[in-house]
Design an enzyme around this catalytic site. Structure first.
Site, PDB file in Angstrom:
ATOM      1  N   ARG A 185       8.499  29.195   1.719  1.00 27.93           N
ATOM      2  CA  ARG A 185       9.555  28.397   1.054  1.00 27.93           C
ATOM      3  C   ARG A 185       8.994  27.040   0.679  1.00 27.93           C
ATOM      4  NH1 ARG A 185      14.720  27.972   4.636  1.00 27.93           N
ATOM      5  NH2 ARG A 185      14.952  26.223   3.198  1.00 27.93           N
TER       6      ARG A 185
ATOM      7  N   ASP B 229       3.491  34.241   0.475  1.00 29.23           N
ATOM      8  CA  ASP B 229       3.792  35.090   1.629  1.00 29.23           C
ATOM      9  C   ASP B 229       2.586  35.995   1.796  1.00 29.23           C
ATOM     10  OD1 ASP B 229       4.510  37.169   3.321  1.00 29.23           O
ATOM     11  OD2 ASP B 229       6.586  37.230   2.620  1.00 29.23           O
TER      12      ASP B 229
ATOM     13  N   ASN C 298      -3.907  30.305   8.525  1.00 30.22           N
ATOM     14  CA  ASN C 298      -3.173  29.779   9.680  1.00 30.22           C
ATOM     15  C   ASN C 298      -1.867  30.530   9.938  1.00 30.22           C
ATOM     16  OD1 ASN C 298      -2.015  27.472  11.489  1.00 30.22           O
ATOM     17  ND2 ASN C 298      -0.568  27.659   9.785  1.00 30.22           N
TER      18      ASN C 298
ATOM     19  N   TYR D 201       1.378  40.896  19.798  1.00 30.48           N
ATOM     20  CA  TYR D 201       0.642  39.700  19.354  1.00 30.48           C
ATOM     21  C   TYR D 201      -0.818  39.810  19.775  1.00 30.48           C
ATOM     22  CZ  TYR D 201      -0.374  34.670  18.776  1.00 30.48           C
ATOM     23  OH  TYR D 201      -0.912  33.459  18.407  1.00 30.48           O
TER      24      TYR D 201
ATOM     25  N   LYS E  76      -3.866  39.863  17.187  1.00 30.03           N
ATOM     26  CA  LYS E  76      -4.874  38.787  17.191  1.00 30.03           C
ATOM     27  C   LYS E  76      -6.264  39.353  17.495  1.00 30.03           C
ATOM     28  CE  LYS E  76      -3.006  34.799  16.102  1.00 30.03           C
ATOM     29  NZ  LYS E  76      -3.274  34.278  14.736  1.00 30.03           N
TER      30      LYS E  76
ATOM     31  N   THR F   7       3.783  23.419  19.205  1.00 31.52           N
ATOM     32  CA  THR F   7       4.431  23.746  17.924  1.00 31.52           C
ATOM     33  C   THR F   7       5.686  24.573  18.218  1.00 31.52           C
ATOM     34  OG1 THR F   7       3.342  25.881  17.659  1.00 31.52           O
ATOM     35  CG2 THR F   7       2.141  23.958  16.834  1.00 31.52           C
TER      36      THR F   7
HETATM   37  N1  LIG Z   1       1.069  27.351  18.977  1.00 29.85           N
HETATM   38  C1  LIG Z   1       0.189  27.934  19.767  1.00 29.85           C
HETATM   39  O1  LIG Z   1       0.120  27.682  20.986  1.00 29.85           O
HETATM   40  C2  LIG Z   1      -0.811  28.909  19.206  1.00 29.85           C
HETATM   41  C3  LIG Z   1      -1.787  29.405  20.082  1.00 29.85           C
HETATM   42  C4  LIG Z   1      -2.750  30.278  19.581  1.00 29.85           C
HETATM   43  C5  LIG Z   1      -2.755  30.610  18.244  1.00 29.85           C
HETATM   44  N2  LIG Z   1      -1.762  30.126  17.427  1.00 29.85           N
HETATM   45  C6  LIG Z   1      -1.810  30.537  16.018  1.00 29.85           C
HETATM   46  O2  LIG Z   1      -1.757  29.377  15.209  1.00 29.85           O
HETATM   47  C7  LIG Z   1      -1.186  29.701  13.939  1.00 29.85           C
HETATM   48  C8  LIG Z   1      -0.094  28.694  13.617  1.00 29.85           C
HETATM   49  O3  LIG Z   1       0.905  28.817  14.600  1.00 29.85           O
HETATM   50  P1  LIG Z   1       1.947  27.644  14.927  1.00 29.85           P
HETATM   51  O4  LIG Z   1       1.859  27.420  16.381  1.00 29.85           O
HETATM   52  O5  LIG Z   1       1.771  26.521  13.985  1.00 29.85           O
HETATM   53  O6  LIG Z   1       3.285  28.451  14.640  1.00 29.85           O
HETATM   54  P2  LIG Z   1       4.669  28.043  13.925  1.00 29.85           P
HETATM   55  O7  LIG Z   1       4.974  26.622  14.212  1.00 29.85           O
HETATM   56  O8  LIG Z   1       5.628  29.100  14.328  1.00 29.85           O
HETATM   57  O9  LIG Z   1       4.310  28.175  12.371  1.00 29.85           O
HETATM   58  C9  LIG Z   1       3.967  29.426  11.832  1.00 29.85           C
HETATM   59  C10 LIG Z   1       3.734  29.245  10.340  1.00 29.85           C
HETATM   60  O10 LIG Z   1       3.295  30.490   9.789  1.00 29.85           O
HETATM   61  C11 LIG Z   1       4.132  30.778   8.666  1.00 29.85           C
HETATM   62  N3  LIG Z   1       4.210  32.209   8.375  1.00 29.85           N
HETATM   63  C12 LIG Z   1       4.600  33.222   9.190  1.00 29.85           C
HETATM   64  N4  LIG Z   1       4.568  34.396   8.528  1.00 29.85           N
HETATM   65  C13 LIG Z   1       4.133  34.115   7.264  1.00 29.85           C
HETATM   66  C14 LIG Z   1       3.885  34.885   6.108  1.00 29.85           C
HETATM   67  N5  LIG Z   1       4.094  36.220   6.096  1.00 29.85           N
HETATM   68  N6  LIG Z   1       3.427  34.266   4.990  1.00 29.85           N
HETATM   69  C15 LIG Z   1       3.223  32.936   4.984  1.00 29.85           C
HETATM   70  N7  LIG Z   1       3.483  32.128   6.034  1.00 29.85           N
HETATM   71  C16 LIG Z   1       3.919  32.721   7.160  1.00 29.85           C
HETATM   72  C17 LIG Z   1       5.469  30.186   9.038  1.00 29.85           C
HETATM   73  O11 LIG Z   1       6.295  30.081   7.889  1.00 29.85           O
HETATM   74  P3  LIG Z   1       7.934  30.045   8.000  1.00 29.85           P
HETATM   75  O12 LIG Z   1       8.298  28.610   8.308  1.00 29.85           O
HETATM   76  O13 LIG Z   1       8.358  30.517   6.656  1.00 29.85           O
HETATM   77  O14 LIG Z   1       8.319  30.988   9.125  1.00 29.85           O
HETATM   78  C18 LIG Z   1       5.010  28.851   9.595  1.00 29.85           C
HETATM   79  O15 LIG Z   1       4.672  27.973   8.550  1.00 29.85           O
HETATM   80  C19 LIG Z   1      -0.707  31.143  14.059  1.00 29.85           C
HETATM   81  O16 LIG Z   1      -1.648  32.013  13.479  1.00 29.85           O
HETATM   82  C20 LIG Z   1      -0.633  31.372  15.554  1.00 29.85           C
HETATM   83  O17 LIG Z   1      -0.755  32.730  15.900  1.00 29.85           O
HETATM   84  C21 LIG Z   1      -0.813  29.278  17.870  1.00 29.85           C
END
Ligand SMILES: NC(=O)c1ccc[n+]([C@@H]2O[C@H](COP(=O)([O-])OP(=O)(O)OC[C@H]3O[C@@H](n4cnc5c(N)ncnc54)[C@H](OP(=O)(O)O)[C@@H]3O)[C@@H](O)[C@H]2O)c1
Length: 235
Positions: A39, A54, A77, A139, A143, A174
């Site tokens: 969005r 997307d 990401n 998940y 991953k 996050t």
């Molecule tokens: N936070 C952690 O502790 C953590 C740890 C290890 C790895 N990670 C990885 O870090 C990355 C970012 O995570 P985050 O913590 O920033 O999560 P987050 O705050 O939930 O943000 C996720 C982002 O991914 C977007 N997204 C999900 N599905 C999508 C799709 N099909 N197409 C495009 N965008 C999409 C979401 O968009 P919408 O707003 O539209 O939903 C949002 O912008 C992820 O790959 C996650 O697995 C995070």
């Protein structure tokens, strides 16, 4: 590989680590920052080029690649964390994890790879790529598949001198980890480690102490790994 002056595209840039990526890229003097999101109205950072994307929709990925032909660094990401387990979880939800982390990331890499000679791809992975959790079975599998994908495309793109970096982290502060009360690393620190890793041409970045610990356990028998992990998490 310099961030300064580079044209960079970030997926899932509207919040969390993705939003931090676009802020830090601007701070480091990136020449163009394509901030992509499902969005566009949710992109609130001035100075970036918003682009709808997307990653699970091949038409959307193709349109983004056509709209950003000058990108040299792609940051994969975007991700989801559904909490689905593999035995009891809804199969469509389990498939959505795979469609996002594995096929979604692969869609983006296949679309952008032709323009990434002497460029870079950074895939945001996790310590959970290596360590299963009850409550995150889908998940973990997704991953782990994305980690394997990262290693394969690194070999496949080596002839074009495309750096392919896997970023591993434990918990970052996050929305995805809002439910978690334990230690969480600030997104700024995770993203700084990731961008330093690209600049240093590293194939892998372990951004925090948990990801370093989990990687160090990998040579152990699973009985040891999961006993040690449980002890560390309940200490
Ligand atoms: N936070 C952690 O502790 C953590 C740890 C290890 C790895 N990670 C990885 O870090 C990355 C970012 O995570 P985050 O913590 O920033 O999560 P987050 O705050 O939930 O943000 C996720 C982002 O991914 C977007 N997204 C999900 N599905 C999508 C799709 N099909 N197409 C495009 N965008 C999409 C979401 O968009 P919408 O707003 O539209 O939903 C949002 O912008 C992820 O790959 C996650 O697995 C995070």
């Amino acid at each position: 590989m310099q961030i300064n002056g580079a044209h960079v595209l970030v997926t899932g840039a509207n919040r969390g680590l993705g939003r931090q990526f676009i802020l830090s890229l601007l701070d480091r003097g990136a020449g163009k920052v394509y901030a992509t999101a499902r969005r566009l109205d949710l992109i609130d950072v001035p100075g970036v080029i918003p682009l709808r994307l997307d990653i699970t929709d091949p038409a959307s990925v193709a349109a983004a690649a056509a709209a950003a032909p000058d990108v040299k660094i792609v940051i994969n990401n975007a991700g989801i964390s559904t909490g689905a387990n593999l035995i009891t979880g809804d199969l469509d939800t389990i498939r959505r994890e795979m469609d996002t982390h594995f096929y979604g990331t692969l869609n983006v890499i296949r679309a952008f790879a032709p323009q990434l000679a002497d460029g870079a791809i950074l895939n945001v992975l996790s310590a959970i790529s290596w360590l299963a959790f009850d409550g995150a079975g889908a998940y973990h599998a997704a991953k782990a598949a994305e980690w394997a994908l990262t290693n394969s495309v690194r070999l496949e793109l080596a002839g074009r001198r495309t750096l392919v970096t896997g970023l591993h982290l434990g918990a970052a502060d996050t929305d995805m980890m809002a439910w978690y009360d334990g230690d969480k690393t600030a997104p700024e620190a995770i993203v700084a480690a990731a961008l330093d890793g690209i600049e240093a041409h590293r194939p892998e970045v372990l951004a925090d102490s948990w990801s370093r610990q989990v990687k160090a356990w990998l040579s152990e028998d699973p009985s040891v790994i999961y006993r040690e992990a449980e002890a560390a998490l309940t200490a």
